[in-house]
Design a protein around this motif. Structure first.
Motif, PDB file in Angstrom:
ATOM      1  N   ALA A   1       0.833  -1.206   0.000  1.00 17.53           N
ATOM      2  CA  ALA A   1       0.000   0.000   0.000  1.00 17.53           C
ATOM      3  C   ALA A   1       0.866   1.255   0.000  1.00 17.53           C
ATOM      4  O   ALA A   1       0.599   2.209  -0.735  1.00 17.53           O
ATOM      5  CB  ALA A   1      -0.922  -0.010   1.212  1.00 17.53           C
ATOM      6  N   LYS A   2       1.922   1.245   0.792  1.00 16.89           N
ATOM      7  CA  LYS A   2       2.831   2.398   0.849  1.00 16.89           C
ATOM      8  C   LYS A   2       3.498   2.618  -0.511  1.00 16.89           C
ATOM      9  O   LYS A   2       3.618   3.755  -0.977  1.00 16.89           O
ATOM     10  CB  LYS A   2       3.881   2.160   1.938  1.00 16.89           C
ATOM     11  CG  LYS A   2       4.809   3.320   2.157  1.00 16.89           C
ATOM     12  CD  LYS A   2       5.772   3.046   3.281  1.00 16.89           C
ATOM     13  CE  LYS A   2       6.739   4.187   3.462  1.00 16.89           C
ATOM     14  NZ  LYS A   2       7.755   3.901   4.479  1.00 16.89           N
ATOM     15  N   ARG A   3       3.903   1.537  -1.147  1.00 13.79           N
ATOM     16  CA  ARG A   3       4.539   1.619  -2.463  1.00 13.79           C
ATOM     17  C   ARG A   3       3.569   2.191  -3.495  1.00 13.79           C
ATOM     18  O   ARG A   3       3.941   3.024  -4.322  1.00 13.79           O
ATOM     19  CB  ARG A   3       5.028   0.234  -2.880  1.00 13.79           C
ATOM     20  CG  ARG A   3       5.979   0.262  -4.046  1.00 13.79           C
ATOM     21  CD  ARG A   3       6.517  -1.110  -4.421  1.00 13.79           C
ATOM     22  NE  ARG A   3       7.164  -1.778  -3.315  1.00 13.79           N
ATOM     23  CZ  ARG A   3       6.852  -3.006  -2.872  1.00 13.79           C
ATOM     24  NH1 ARG A   3       5.888  -3.697  -3.441  1.00 13.79           N
ATOM     25  NH2 ARG A   3       7.506  -3.537  -1.877  1.00 13.79           N
ATOM     26  N   GLU A   4       2.313   1.748  -3.452  1.00 14.31           N
ATOM     27  CA  GLU A   4       1.298   2.252  -4.383  1.00 14.31           C
ATOM     28  C   GLU A   4       1.050   3.745  -4.181  1.00 14.31           C
ATOM     29  O   GLU A   4       0.909   4.494  -5.152  1.00 14.31           O
ATOM     30  CB  GLU A   4      -0.016   1.475  -4.214  1.00 14.31           C
ATOM     31  CG  GLU A   4       0.025   0.068  -4.759  1.00 14.31           C
ATOM     32  CD  GLU A   4       0.208   0.023  -6.262  1.00 14.31           C
ATOM     33  OE1 GLU A   4      -0.331   0.895  -6.966  1.00 14.31           O
ATOM     34  OE2 GLU A   4       0.921  -0.886  -6.727  1.00 14.31           O
ATOM     35  N   ILE A   5       0.989   4.183  -2.918  1.00 13.18           N
ATOM     36  CA  ILE A   5       0.775   5.602  -2.625  1.00 13.18           C
ATOM     37  C   ILE A   5       1.938   6.436  -3.152  1.00 13.18           C
ATOM     38  O   ILE A   5       1.736   7.476  -3.784  1.00 13.18           O
ATOM     39  CB  ILE A   5       0.583   5.818  -1.105  1.00 13.18           C
ATOM     40  CG1 ILE A   5      -0.757   5.220  -0.670  1.00 13.18           C
ATOM     41  CG2 ILE A   5       0.666   7.292  -0.741  1.00 13.18           C
ATOM     42  CD1 ILE A   5      -0.932   5.139   0.840  1.00 13.18           C
ATOM     43  N   GLU A   6       3.168   5.964  -2.920  1.00 15.02           N
ATOM     44  CA  GLU A   6       4.338   6.701  -3.411  1.00 15.02           C
ATOM     45  C   GLU A   6       4.344   6.772  -4.930  1.00 15.02           C
ATOM     46  O   GLU A   6       4.668   7.798  -5.508  1.00 15.02           O
ATOM     47  CB  GLU A   6       5.621   6.046  -2.896  1.00 15.02           C
ATOM     48  CG  GLU A   6       5.859   6.276  -1.424  1.00 15.02           C
ATOM     49  CD  GLU A   6       7.067   5.518  -0.912  1.00 15.02           C
ATOM     50  OE1 GLU A   6       7.715   4.788  -1.687  1.00 15.02           O
ATOM     51  OE2 GLU A   6       7.353   5.663   0.292  1.00 15.02           O
ATOM     52  N   ARG A   7       3.962   5.674  -5.588  1.00 12.76           N
ATOM     53  CA  ARG A   7       3.921   5.641  -7.046  1.00 12.76           C
ATOM     54  C   ARG A   7       2.866   6.626  -7.568  1.00 12.76           C
ATOM     55  O   ARG A   7       3.106   7.368  -8.523  1.00 12.76           O
ATOM     56  CB  ARG A   7       3.610   4.223  -7.529  1.00 12.76           C
ATOM     57  CG  ARG A   7       3.704   4.081  -9.032  1.00 12.76           C
ATOM     58  CD  ARG A   7       3.461   2.647  -9.480  1.00 12.76           C
ATOM     59  NE  ARG A   7       4.501   1.772  -8.975  1.00 12.76           N
ATOM     60  CZ  ARG A   7       4.293   0.573  -8.472  1.00 12.76           C
ATOM     61  NH1 ARG A   7       3.063   0.075  -8.381  1.00 12.76           N
ATOM     62  NH2 ARG A   7       5.305  -0.174  -8.059  1.00 12.76           N
TER      63      ARG A   7
END
Length: 155
Positions: A141-147
């Protein structure tokens, strides 16, 4: 007080995946000369290693230090148990925690502090499968938000 420069040799990434790290401690490690030379080349593996307390002394087991290329007969067994150097009161405190509360001592990293080799030990509790899945979901989820934020800034 001036700080000694530190240089990381290796990290145990699997430890943070498999365990909750409650506290961390620094310990010295007893090595022979060819092992230190091998560590300077960066040939060490902490993946399956753990720490054990025998007769009031702390040992690291299953830590692999590759034999030094030019060491010939001075090379030691790569998986031999190595003594860790800590104060007696700290070892007794850890002994009590490991025996009573189900903690495990896991090496988290190995690094040079000045010219000495140090080990960062973690006082850990094992994760269950659902805990690991939860951590992976949070990471995704954190990776998706950063992307999404990065794409939003570009466009």
């Amino acid at each position: 007080m001036d700080r000694l420069p530190t240089k990381t040799i290796t990290l145990n990434r699997k430890a943070r995946h498999d365990y909750f790290v409650e506290e961390s401690y620094e310990a010295g490690i007893e090595l022979c000369g060819t092992e230190v030379k091998s560590l300077r080349n960066g040939s060490c593996n902490l993946k399956d290693s753990w720490c054990d307390i025998d007769h009031g002394e702390l040992f690291i087991k299953q830590m692999h230090i590759s034999p030094y290329e030019h060491g010939n007969l001075f090379n030691r067994d790569p998986y031999r148990p190595r003594k860790l150097l800590m104060h007696r009161r700290e070892i007794h405190k850890l002994m009590g925690l490991v025996a009573q509360q189900g903690y495990t001592l896991i090496p988290l990293s190995l690094y040079f502090k000045g010219s000495r080799v140090k080990v960062q030990l973690g006082l850990c509790k094992g994760k269950k499968l659902h805990d690991k899945r939860e951590d992976m979901a949070k990471k995704d989820a954190k990776r998706e938000i950063e992307r999404a934020m990065r794409d939003r800034q570009r466009g």
